[in-house]
Design a protein around this motif. Sequence first.
Motif, PDB file in Angstrom:
ATOM      1  N   PRO A  96      45.790 -36.646  12.747  1.00 54.76           N
ATOM      2  CA  PRO A  96      46.160 -36.409  11.357  1.00 54.76           C
ATOM      3  C   PRO A  96      44.986 -35.952  10.493  1.00 54.76           C
ATOM      4  O   PRO A  96      45.174 -35.312   9.472  1.00 54.76           O
ATOM      5  CB  PRO A  96      46.694 -37.767  10.903  1.00 54.76           C
ATOM      6  CG  PRO A  96      46.105 -38.753  11.848  1.00 54.76           C
ATOM      7  CD  PRO A  96      45.919 -38.044  13.135  1.00 54.76           C
ATOM      8  N   HIS A  97      43.768 -36.284  10.875  1.00 61.13           N
ATOM      9  CA  HIS A  97      42.614 -35.931  10.046  1.00 61.13           C
ATOM     10  C   HIS A  97      41.525 -35.289  10.897  1.00 61.13           C
ATOM     11  O   HIS A  97      40.456 -35.856  11.082  1.00 61.13           O
ATOM     12  CB  HIS A  97      42.050 -37.166   9.346  1.00 61.13           C
ATOM     13  CG  HIS A  97      43.107 -37.986   8.703  1.00 61.13           C
ATOM     14  ND1 HIS A  97      43.929 -37.500   7.727  1.00 61.13           N
ATOM     15  CD2 HIS A  97      43.499 -39.256   8.926  1.00 61.13           C
ATOM     16  CE1 HIS A  97      44.776 -38.438   7.360  1.00 61.13           C
ATOM     17  NE2 HIS A  97      44.542 -39.510   8.079  1.00 61.13           N
ATOM     18  N   PRO A  98      41.800 -34.092  11.411  1.00 63.14           N
ATOM     19  CA  PRO A  98      40.824 -33.482  12.327  1.00 63.14           C
ATOM     20  C   PRO A  98      39.492 -33.160  11.644  1.00 63.14           C
ATOM     21  O   PRO A  98      38.473 -33.055  12.321  1.00 63.14           O
ATOM     22  CB  PRO A  98      41.530 -32.198  12.774  1.00 63.14           C
ATOM     23  CG  PRO A  98      42.545 -31.915  11.719  1.00 63.14           C
ATOM     24  CD  PRO A  98      42.949 -33.233  11.157  1.00 63.14           C
ATOM     25  N   ASP A  99      39.524 -33.028  10.309  1.00 61.79           N
ATOM     26  CA  ASP A  99      38.300 -32.612   9.625  1.00 61.79           C
ATOM     27  C   ASP A  99      37.417 -33.787   9.240  1.00 61.79           C
ATOM     28  O   ASP A  99      36.367 -33.615   8.653  1.00 61.79           O
ATOM     29  CB  ASP A  99      38.639 -31.775   8.388  1.00 61.79           C
ATOM     30  CG  ASP A  99      39.689 -32.446   7.531  1.00 61.79           C
ATOM     31  OD1 ASP A  99      40.234 -33.476   7.983  1.00 61.79           O
ATOM     32  OD2 ASP A  99      39.970 -31.949   6.430  1.00 61.79           O
ATOM     33  N   ILE A 100      37.853 -35.014   9.546  1.00 63.95           N
ATOM     34  CA  ILE A 100      37.029 -36.172   9.198  1.00 63.95           C
ATOM     35  C   ILE A 100      36.155 -36.519  10.403  1.00 63.95           C
ATOM     36  O   ILE A 100      36.667 -36.748  11.502  1.00 63.95           O
ATOM     37  CB  ILE A 100      37.898 -37.369   8.788  1.00 63.95           C
ATOM     38  CG1 ILE A 100      38.584 -37.030   7.471  1.00 63.95           C
ATOM     39  CG2 ILE A 100      37.070 -38.644   8.663  1.00 63.95           C
ATOM     40  CD1 ILE A 100      39.532 -38.079   7.002  1.00 63.95           C
ATOM     41  N   PRO A 101      34.838 -36.520  10.197  1.00 66.19           N
ATOM     42  CA  PRO A 101      33.951 -36.787  11.337  1.00 66.19           C
ATOM     43  C   PRO A 101      34.110 -38.223  11.826  1.00 66.19           C
ATOM     44  O   PRO A 101      34.443 -39.117  11.063  1.00 66.19           O
ATOM     45  CB  PRO A 101      32.562 -36.555  10.748  1.00 66.19           C
ATOM     46  CG  PRO A 101      32.722 -36.730   9.280  1.00 66.19           C
ATOM     47  CD  PRO A 101      34.122 -36.335   8.940  1.00 66.19           C
ATOM     48  N   ASP A 103      33.179 -41.890  12.734  1.00 61.06           N
ATOM     49  CA  ASP A 103      32.193 -42.716  12.038  1.00 61.06           C
ATOM     50  C   ASP A 103      31.342 -43.541  12.993  1.00 61.06           C
ATOM     51  O   ASP A 103      30.189 -43.812  12.722  1.00 61.06           O
ATOM     52  CB  ASP A 103      32.865 -43.616  11.002  1.00 61.06           C
ATOM     53  CG  ASP A 103      34.018 -44.392  11.590  1.00 61.06           C
ATOM     54  OD1 ASP A 103      34.388 -44.109  12.743  1.00 61.06           O
ATOM     55  OD2 ASP A 103      34.541 -45.270  10.892  1.00 61.06           O
ATOM     56  N   ARG A 136      59.854 -34.945   4.928  1.00 59.53           N
ATOM     57  CA  ARG A 136      58.563 -35.319   4.355  1.00 59.53           C
ATOM     58  C   ARG A 136      58.535 -35.043   2.866  1.00 59.53           C
ATOM     59  O   ARG A 136      57.544 -35.336   2.209  1.00 59.53           O
ATOM     60  CB  ARG A 136      57.440 -34.511   4.999  1.00 59.53           C
ATOM     61  CG  ARG A 136      57.414 -34.574   6.488  1.00 59.53           C
ATOM     62  CD  ARG A 136      56.086 -34.123   7.013  1.00 59.53           C
ATOM     63  NE  ARG A 136      55.951 -32.671   7.007  1.00 59.53           N
ATOM     64  CZ  ARG A 136      55.099 -32.023   7.786  1.00 59.53           C
ATOM     65  NH1 ARG A 136      54.331 -32.703   8.603  1.00 59.53           N
ATOM     66  NH2 ARG A 136      54.991 -30.719   7.730  1.00 59.53           N
TER      67      ARG A 136
END
Lengths: 313, 290
Positions: free
Chosen positions: A287-292, A294, A225
Motif C-alpha cells: 500500500p505504501h511503496p514510496d515509504i522507505p 524503517d 472505495r
Amino acid sequence: MSGLWEMITDPFMQRALVAALLVGVSAPVVGTYLVQKRLALLGDGIGHVALTGVALGWLVGAAMGLVPDDVLAVPGAVVAAVAGSVLIEVVRRRGRTSGDLALAILFYGGIAGGVLLIGLAGGSSGSLMAYLFGSISSVTLSDVWVTVALCGLILLIGLGLRAALFSVSHDEEFAQSSGLPVWALNMAVAVLAALTVTVAMRVVGLLLVSALMIVPVAIGQLVTRSFRRTMLVASVVGVAVCVTGLSITYWHNVSPGALIVVLAIGVYAVVAALHPVLARRQAPVDPHPDIPDDVAVSPAGAGRAAPQEECTP
Amino acid sequence: MTTLATDSPGAATPPPPRDAAVPAIEARDVHVRLGASPVLRGVDLTVRRGEVVALLGANGSGKSTLVRTLVGVLPTTAGSVHLFGHALGDDVPWSRVGYVPQRVSAAAGVPSTAAEVVASGLLHGRRLRLPRGWRAQVHEALELVGLADRARYATHQLSGGQQQRVLIARALVRKPELLVLDEPVAGVDRPSQEAFAATMTRLVADGMTVLVVLHELGELAPLVQRCVVLRHGRVVHDGAPPTPQPGHGGEAHDHVHPHAHPRTVQHPENVRLAEGPFDRPDDTEDEVAP
C-alpha cells in the motif's frame, strides 16, 4: 412468463411496484449520509416517533368524523417524524445529552405515545400493525402520487446538495471552518431522514424502515472505495431487493416488508462472505511503496524480536 | 476574489492583495470556555499578510482551541476575531481561508476517496455545489501535496502522513491566502514531512500567510518568521523563536501527543529520537488498511 405479465398488468401490483421502486432508490441515498454521520439508528428513532404521529392523525381524524378515520395518519406521521428529527438534531447540537441517549428516549416515547393515542382514538394496537410492518398491497393512487412527490424531493436535495451534505457529514469541523451553513445542512439531513421514514412506512413498515436505509449502504461500502459509488451501489441494491421482495409476495403470501429486509440482509451476508475471497484475488500490492523501510529485519523468523531490542536506548 | 498563483511556483511576483494593509487575522482579548474551564484567557494575536507565524506551547496551553476559535469552529466567550477585516460570521471571505485540522485517525462510516475529500474544500460560505472544472482543481491540489496518483484511493487506504496531506490539499484547493494548520506534522511519516515542508516553502514563496500550530519548529524553522507561545491560555511570548526549556527542544525530546502512536504514549522510553532509522515517531504501521 404469463404469471409475470399478469403481475405487471395488475393495477394493485403496478402501484405497489412504483412505490417500492421509488423507496428503494431514495432510502439508501439518505442512509448513506446517516451512516457517514454515524447516526445509523436515527431512522429507527424517527420511525418510532412517526408511530405517535400516525396515532395522532387517527385521533384527529376520528374526532373530526372523517371517513376513513385513518385518512390523516400519513400526514400525522410526516409532521411527527419531521418534528422528531428536528428535536434530535437540536439535542445533538446542544450536546447536553449524548446522541444515543436522546434517541433511546425517543424510541420509547414514540411507541408508548402511539399505543396510548390509538386507544384514545377508539382503535386497538392491532390497527397500528399496517403501519408497523407495512401494507404495500393497499397502496392507492393518491398514495403513489404522495410517494412520487416526496421521493422526488428527497432525491433532489439528497443528490443535488451531495457535495455540501458530504462535507458536513464527513467533517463537521472543517465544514464549519469553511463558513458553510452547517446547522441548516444538518437539519436538511434530519428532515430528509424523516421524509424517507414516512414514504418507506408503506413499503416495509415503521419498525423496518431503517433497515432499508442502512443495510444497502452496508453492502455498498463493502465493495467500493468512494462515497459516490457506495451511494450508487446502495440504491441499486435497494431497488433490487424492494422489487424482488414485492414480486415474490405476488405468488407467496408472506409479509413484503419483512421479506424485503430479509433479502437485503441475505445479500449483505453473501457479499460479506465473498468479500475476503474477492479481495484476495486482487494483486497483493504494497500500500505504501514510496515509504522507505524503517528497520532492517533479518529474513524470516529470526528477526521477530529484533525491532524491539533496537528500540531500547 | 483575490487568489494567489499557488499553481505557478515560478511566477515572478504574486499580484498584491487588494486590501493588503488589513491583517489576515486580528484577534483581540479572546476568551474561550470549554465546558466550565476557561481555556483561553485574553489572547491577542495579529497575523499580517505574508507572515508565517508558528503557535507554540505545551499540551493543554490552548493552541488548538485558539486556531479552532480563529476559524469559527468554537464560539468566543468574549473578545473579537476578524479575518481579513471581517468579524467572524457570514461576512468573512471564507474562500480566502484554508484550515487544516488535526488529523483524526478514525475512518468515517462510509469510504471516501482522496479526491472526494479534497473536493469538499471547494465549498465555502454560500457555495453549496461544486464549481465547474472541479476535477481539475482537485487534481491540481493533490499534485501540490504530491498525491496526484492517489486521487482514487480510499482515504483509509492511505498512510497517516498521506491522510494529513489530503487534508492539506483540501485546504489548498480553494487557493486560500491564509492557511491555518493545527499540528500538521505530528506523528507523520518522514516522506510526508519532507513533502509538507517542500509544499510550504513553495506556498510561502508565493506569498501565502500561514498560522501553524507546532510542537517543534523542525523542518519549518527556516520559514517561520515569528513565534507566539501560549501558556495556560495566555500569550507569554510573541517574537523571535524562543529558546526551548532544557530537555524540551532537542531532537531527543519525546513529545507526547494525545493522538500519537499508542506505543509512543505507553512506552516513551522505547523510542529514542536520534539520527538513524528511528528519528521520528513513525506511525506507518497502524495505518495500513486491513
